[in-house]
Write an enzyme that holds these catalytic residues in place. Structure first.
Site, PDB file in Angstrom:
ATOM      1  N   HIS A 367       4.629  -7.092  -1.206  1.00 13.23           N
ATOM      2  CA  HIS A 367       4.396  -7.110   0.178  1.00 13.23           C
ATOM      3  C   HIS A 367       4.629  -8.223   1.392  1.00 13.23           C
ATOM      4  O   HIS A 367       4.652  -8.109   2.125  1.00 13.23           O
ATOM      5  CB  HIS A 367       2.640  -6.651   0.223  1.00 13.23           C
ATOM      6  CG  HIS A 367       2.259  -5.746  -0.819  1.00 13.23           C
ATOM      7  ND1 HIS A 367       0.999  -5.581  -1.127  1.00 13.23           N
ATOM      8  CD2 HIS A 367       3.237  -4.904  -1.276  1.00 13.23           C
ATOM      9  CE1 HIS A 367       1.187  -4.527  -1.935  1.00 13.23           C
ATOM     10  NE2 HIS A 367       2.278  -4.093  -2.075  1.00 13.23           N
ATOM     11  N   CYS A 680      18.365   6.951   8.812  1.00 13.73           N
ATOM     12  CA  CYS A 680      17.484   5.885   8.853  1.00 13.73           C
ATOM     13  C   CYS A 680      17.512   5.041   7.797  1.00 13.73           C
ATOM     14  O   CYS A 680      16.647   4.029   7.478  1.00 13.73           O
ATOM     15  CB  CYS A 680      16.103   6.264   9.414  1.00 13.73           C
ATOM     16  SG  CYS A 680      15.323   7.240   7.974  1.00 13.73           S
TER      17      CYS A 680
END
Ligand code: PEP
Ligand code: MG
Length: 755
Positions: A367, A680
């Site tokens: 993270h 994307c």
């Protein structure tokens, strides 16, 4: 009969006086050796300091020939002194000359001494030098004499760490602690940073080593241990460990050590010998560290980290320091160094002052890495032992492109990197100038360049880069950085802020893509053999409709009166989209029934990233408002090559005819059926592959903020017709042997396209 004159406490009191005297480093070392020699009743006491070239140099002596000071030198591993340095363990010998490692140095005149006691000078488990006493008689030194010597070694270690000895180093030599180092790690976020070390969990500098009142120090230790145990017990029983970014197992290990009688007893003994409580904790930790660093067992090394953390907590308890970063006096060029860190902790720092991040652990999907990348902080991970190799405020350079770190760099290295930074800054400035230039190819085709985002910190990039909108908003990131499942109202507030920040520019939200490698720490999940192909994304959402519907409801509320674009990840069958759409319609009905305003325009789409969809495109395109190609996943499933596995991730080339034909088919079918298609995945972000995508029909690409400048620079110069003429025939059936990458690079160099 024992010979020690004064106990360790007297020695420590005298040492304190010597440390306080306004004298230079050489005089201080000379006084220290005199003091020890008197205390242990030794004829010789000497200090050797480790130099950067791996040599232990005699820095002070009483008893040996004074002329040998700064001359006598032993390599690590050579002689008894070298052996102590390499083993980081004391040697206590009644007959030193009989030891196989004994190395005689004639200039010292040490041939008349028989007994020998030497201890390593340690700091955070690292050897900085060796402290020795010698006697003519054959004697074995007592345990308290060994202790006294070790304690003095701590005092000398502080002198070395404070940089005091550099002033008396011989010309052309460097003390090992100040040695330049080149360390390798893994690149986690690109960019180069020059600056100074800020330890995320700073070592508390213990200035007061020597106890004035031993009993009082014992009481301080008891109190602090009690508080430490209480806080660990509380954290574990409240279950709020995830809030601190820690896992239960780690806290359990801390608690086990905190209740360990052996550990506490060793600290108590060090206090009995005259250290302050905090110095005693540090001493015991340094000894343990030196012993355990020789362990190669990864489990034991991990426990050492736990013990280190626990000792730091205890020292902070004792010194009344709140745990946390040196955030108050952050230098302007801070490079944060940490073992690991939660994403939220990184956000606590003043972004303006951070030039880089170095971590001992953490991988590309951690993270903190995701946040560092979003903030544009150059980051290198998996740099072994970096925390114990640095001192606060050391000069450091981090190279996030290659994944390397230069600690205390030499002037030429620093210059080379400063030049690299200037070059990057000039390039960034050129990209910024393109912000308001329309993205049109040189032969007049409009291309929509969009941004990939996932956190609020990403959104200023929308304005800075001039992107047309957010082509992919990865909603799972909000869930990944949270400590518990975000409630509906929290999700709604978050989506609302995203839409506010984007203003007129469209945002394409993607519903939760968790599972696979994106694990939520607060959610129970089953062990899966192949998580990337397992229970993830829309599969999970359809099986847990409560979660999916909450997210949909939050989005519908947030987008009241404005446009909402929502797409679903990992769809493998059209039916899955229909079921998801059905949930959206039910939520919309519910919303209207309760009199809430609905979005002014609702568009639903699908990520094309599972190969099975390639044979259902016509059916899919009849039902969706748009699609977006997730080339990262599509590529890994297309080639059966795990995108996270370095052994196979680069084995095949996405710019080969097979994959490009598949991508072309998706774009062409979209154009034929009037369904907008965006791509994307990471492929859109490299200028060469972006060029290939334009060549096969893509007119909308979404990429990370740092890719927008390079891609736009390329397309402004691109003659798309010429590219199509060259590329498309090479992709025709029967031409599979063409080397497409080479064809593309040749084209780029022929037309001088920056790829
Ligand atoms: C993809 O798979 O290409 C994609 C954009 O999604 P993610 O990288 O989040 O899986
Ligand atoms: Mg994907």
């Amino acid at each position: 009969m024992r010979s020690s004159l004064a106990g360790p406490r007297v020695l420590l009191r005298r040492l304190r006086e010597v440390m306080a005297e306004p004298i230079n480093a050489q005089e201080r070392l000379d006084k220290i050796v005199q003091l020890i020699a008197a205390n242990v009743v030794a004829e010789v006491c000497s200090v050797y300091i480790l130099r950067a070239d791996g040599v232990l140099e005699l820095y002070a002596t009483i008893g040996l020939n004074k002329n040998a000071v700064h001359k006598t030198a032993l390599r690590v591993g050579e002689g008894l002194v070298g052996l102590i340095a390499s083993d980081a363990r004391p040697l206590n010998l009644p007959n030193a000359q009989a030891h196989p490692a004994f190395a005689y140095r004639p200039e010292t005149g040490e041939d008349s001494y028989n007994s020998f006691l030497g201890v390593p000078i340690l700091r955070a488990g690292r050897t900085l030098g060796v402290l020795v006493v010698q006697n003519m008689s054959h004697r074995t030194y007592f345990e308290d004499e060994v202790e006294a010597l070790q304690t003095t070694a701590m005092v000398i270690a502080e002198m070395v760490a404070a940089g005091e000895l550099e002033a008396i180093a011989q010309q052309g030599t460097t003390i090992d602690l100040a040695r330049p180092m080149h360390l390798k790690g893994v690149s986690l976020a690109e960019g180069i940073g020059l600056g100074h070390v800020v330890l995320h969990e700073p070592r508390v500098v213990i200035t007061n080593l020597i106890a004035e009142d031993v009993e009082r120090e014992g009481e301080r230790l008891d109190d602090a241990i009690l508080r430490l145990r209480e806080s660990l017990d509380n954290m574990l029983s409240n279950g709020d460990f995830s809030q601190h970014g820690e896992h239960r197992e780690v806290l359990e290990a801390y608690r086990m050590f905190a209740y360990d009688r052996g550990w506490v007893r060793k600290i108590e003994e060090a206090i009995q010998n005259g250290l302050t409580a905090e110095a005693a904790v540090e001493k015991v930790q340094s000894d343990t560290r030196a012993k355990m660093l020789r362990q190669t067992d990864p489990y034991l090394r991990e426990r050492l980290h736990d013990l280190d953390d626990l000792a730091h907590r205890l020292i902070r308890e004792l010194m009344g320091h709140a745990a946390g970063p040196e955030a108050d006096d952050l230098p302007k060029d801070a490079i944060i160094v940490a073992r690991n860190m939660g994403a939220a902790e990184l956000l606590d720092y003043d972004r303006e002052r951070i030039r880089g991040l170095v971590l001992e652990e953490c991988g590309p999907t951690s993270h903190v890495t995701i946040v560092a990348r979003a903030l544009g902080i150059p980051t290198v991970g998996q740099v072994e032992d970096i925390v114990s190799l640095v001192e606060s405020r050391d000069a450091i350079i981090i190279d996030g492109e290659v994944g390397q770190v230069f600690l205390r760099p030499a002037a030429d290295v620093e210059q080379a990197f400063a030049e690299k930074v200037r070059f990057r800054a000039r390039r960034q400035e050129q990209y910024r100038q393109l912000r308001d230039v329309p993205s049109v190819t040189s032969d007049g085709t409009d291309i929509a360049i969009q941004l990939n985002a996932g956190l609020l910190v990403d959104l200023p990039s929308l304005i800075d880069t001039g992107a047309a909108g957010v082509g992919l908003f990865r909603t799972e990131l909000q869930f990944m950085v949270a400590s518990s499942f975000p409630r509906m109202t929290e999700q709604q507030a978050f989506y609302s802020k995203v839409l506010d920040a984007a203003g007129e520019r469209p945002v394409t939200f993607r519903s939760l893509d968790i599972g696979g490698d994106k694990i939520l720490p607060y959610m129970r999940h089953a062990q899966e053999e192949n998580p990337a192909m397992g229970w993830r994304a829309i599969r999970f959402g359809l099986d847990r409709p409560g979660l999916l519907r909450t997210q949909i409801r939050a989005m519908l509320h947030a987008a009241a009166g404005r446009q909402l674009k929502l797409m679903f990840p990992m769809v493998a069958e059209v039916e899955e989209f229909r079921r998801a759409k059905d949930y959206v319609e039910r939520e919309l009905k519910h919303l209207k029934q309760h009199g809430h305003p609905a979005p002014s325009d609702l568009r639903l789409g699908v990520m094309v990233e599972v190969p099975s969809l390639l044979w259902q495109l016509e059916e899919l395109y009849q039902e969706v408002d748009f699609v977006s190609v997730g080339s990262n996943d599509l590529y890994q499933f297309f080639n059966a090559a795990d995108r996270g596995n370095a052994l196979v991730a680069d084995r095949f080339d996405p710019l080969s005819s097979g994959f490009l034909r598949a991508l072309r088919h998706i774009a062409q079918t979209g154009a034929n059926m009037d369904v907008p298609v965006t791509l994307c995945g990471e492929l859109a972000g490299s200028p060469l592959s972006a060029m290939a995508l334009l060549g096969i029909g893509y007119r909308s690409l979404s990429m990370s903020p740092s890719s927008i400048g390079p891609v736009k620079t390329m397309l402004l110069k691109l003659d798309l017709k010429k590219l199509e003429e060259k590329l498309l025939p090479a992709l025709e059936p029967g031409k599979a042997s063409e080397n497409i990458r080479e064809l593309l690079t040749d084209f780029a160099s022929e037309y001088e396209l920056p790829v």
